[in-house]
Design a protein around this motif. Structure first.
Motif, PDB file in Angstrom:
ATOM      1  N   PRO A  18       0.801  -1.233   0.000  1.00  0.00           N
ATOM      2  CA  PRO A  18       0.000   0.000   0.000  1.00  0.00           C
ATOM      3  C   PRO A  18       0.836   1.288   0.000  1.00  0.00           C
ATOM      4  N   ASP A  19       1.842   1.385   0.868  1.00  0.00           N
ATOM      5  CA  ASP A  19       2.686   2.588   0.887  1.00  0.00           C
ATOM      6  C   ASP A  19       3.472   2.728  -0.402  1.00  0.00           C
ATOM      7  N   TYR A  20       4.031   1.628  -0.880  1.00  0.00           N
ATOM      8  CA  TYR A  20       4.821   1.643  -2.115  1.00  0.00           C
ATOM      9  C   TYR A  20       3.957   2.128  -3.277  1.00  0.00           C
ATOM     10  N   ALA A  21       2.775   1.533  -3.415  1.00  0.00           N
ATOM     11  CA  ALA A  21       1.887   1.877  -4.534  1.00  0.00           C
ATOM     12  C   ALA A  21       1.428   3.326  -4.465  1.00  0.00           C
ATOM     13  N   ALA A  22       1.264   3.850  -3.256  1.00  0.00           N
ATOM     14  CA  ALA A  22       0.778   5.220  -3.100  1.00  0.00           C
ATOM     15  C   ALA A  22       1.858   6.266  -3.325  1.00  0.00           C
ATOM     16  N   LYS A  23       3.116   5.949  -3.076  1.00  0.00           N
ATOM     17  CA  LYS A  23       4.162   6.971  -3.043  1.00  0.00           C
ATOM     18  C   LYS A  23       5.209   6.882  -4.150  1.00  0.00           C
ATOM     19  N   ASP A  26       5.262   8.913  -7.511  1.00  0.00           N
ATOM     20  CA  ASP A  26       5.636  10.327  -7.391  1.00  0.00           C
ATOM     21  C   ASP A  26       7.152  10.505  -7.359  1.00  0.00           C
ATOM     22  N   ILE A  27       7.846   9.563  -6.728  1.00  0.00           N
ATOM     23  CA  ILE A  27       9.317   9.637  -6.686  1.00  0.00           C
ATOM     24  C   ILE A  27       9.875   9.395  -8.091  1.00  0.00           C
ATOM     25  N   ALA A  28       9.303   8.447  -8.812  1.00  0.00           N
ATOM     26  CA  ALA A  28       9.725   8.212 -10.196  1.00  0.00           C
ATOM     27  C   ALA A  28       9.477   9.463 -11.041  1.00  0.00           C
ATOM     28  N   ALA A  29       8.325  10.100 -10.864  1.00  0.00           N
ATOM     29  CA  ALA A  29       7.995  11.303 -11.628  1.00  0.00           C
ATOM     30  C   ALA A  29       8.979  12.434 -11.339  1.00  0.00           C
ATOM     31  N   LYS A  30       9.457  12.509 -10.098  1.00  0.00           N
ATOM     32  CA  LYS A  30      10.443  13.529  -9.731  1.00  0.00           C
ATOM     33  C   LYS A  30      11.714  13.377 -10.567  1.00  0.00           C
ATOM     34  N   PHE A  69      16.366   7.905  -9.793  1.00  0.00           N
ATOM     35  CA  PHE A  69      15.213   7.333  -9.095  1.00  0.00           C
ATOM     36  C   PHE A  69      15.644   6.180  -8.193  1.00  0.00           C
ATOM     37  N   ALA A  70      16.354   5.226  -8.750  1.00  0.00           N
ATOM     38  CA  ALA A  70      16.737   4.031  -7.993  1.00  0.00           C
ATOM     39  C   ALA A  70      17.606   4.361  -6.783  1.00  0.00           C
ATOM     40  N   ASN A  71      18.388   5.427  -6.882  1.00  0.00           N
ATOM     41  CA  ASN A  71      19.310   5.806  -5.805  1.00  0.00           C
ATOM     42  C   ASN A  71      18.815   6.973  -4.962  1.00  0.00           C
ATOM     43  N   ASP A  72      17.587   7.409  -5.181  1.00  0.00           N
ATOM     44  CA  ASP A  72      17.043   8.547  -4.431  1.00  0.00           C
ATOM     45  C   ASP A  72      16.867   8.156  -2.959  1.00  0.00           C
ATOM     46  N   PRO A  73      17.411   8.949  -2.032  1.00  0.00           N
ATOM     47  CA  PRO A  73      17.237   8.650  -0.603  1.00  0.00           C
ATOM     48  C   PRO A  73      15.767   8.577  -0.180  1.00  0.00           C
TER      49      PRO A  73
END
Length: 109
Positions: A18-23, A26-30, A69-73
């Protein structure tokens, strides 16, 4: 050069989903990422069926964006939760044609 991140995931504990799918989108879009699919509808047309429960396909304008994206803190805790609750493979491919026969695809560098 456009790249695609292919995430093949076999969920072993769905508490992280649930948290992964919700958030995470947006991190990928960043990082200029755009989900093309995030699906559990997997049909094997050829070869041995594998046991992934979902596959995601994310398009990025460059390898650097995908790695960002993959390395974003900000992504790190979601990635850790996914790793602990699944067996996952992340693969990165570009949009080139290794044979060089498709005129609308770039030839590999």
């Amino acid at each position: 050069m456009t790249v695609f991140l292919i995430a093949e995931v076999k969920v072993t504990d769905d508490a992280w989903i649930p948290d992964y799918a919700a958030k995470v989108h947006d991190i990928a879009a960043k990082h200029n990422g755009r989900y093309l699919s995030r699906s559990g509808n997997i049909e094997t047309l050829e070869g041995e069926k594998t046991d992934e429960t979902l596959i995601a396909l994310i398009q990025f304008p460059s390898r650097e964006d995908a790695l960002g994206f993959a390395n974003d803190p900000e992504y790190a805790p979601y990635g850790k939760a996914r790793q602990e609750g699944s067996v996952s493979h992340f693969r990165l491919i570009d949009d080139s044609d290794i044979a060089g026969a498709i005129e609308y695809l770039p030839k590999p560098a």
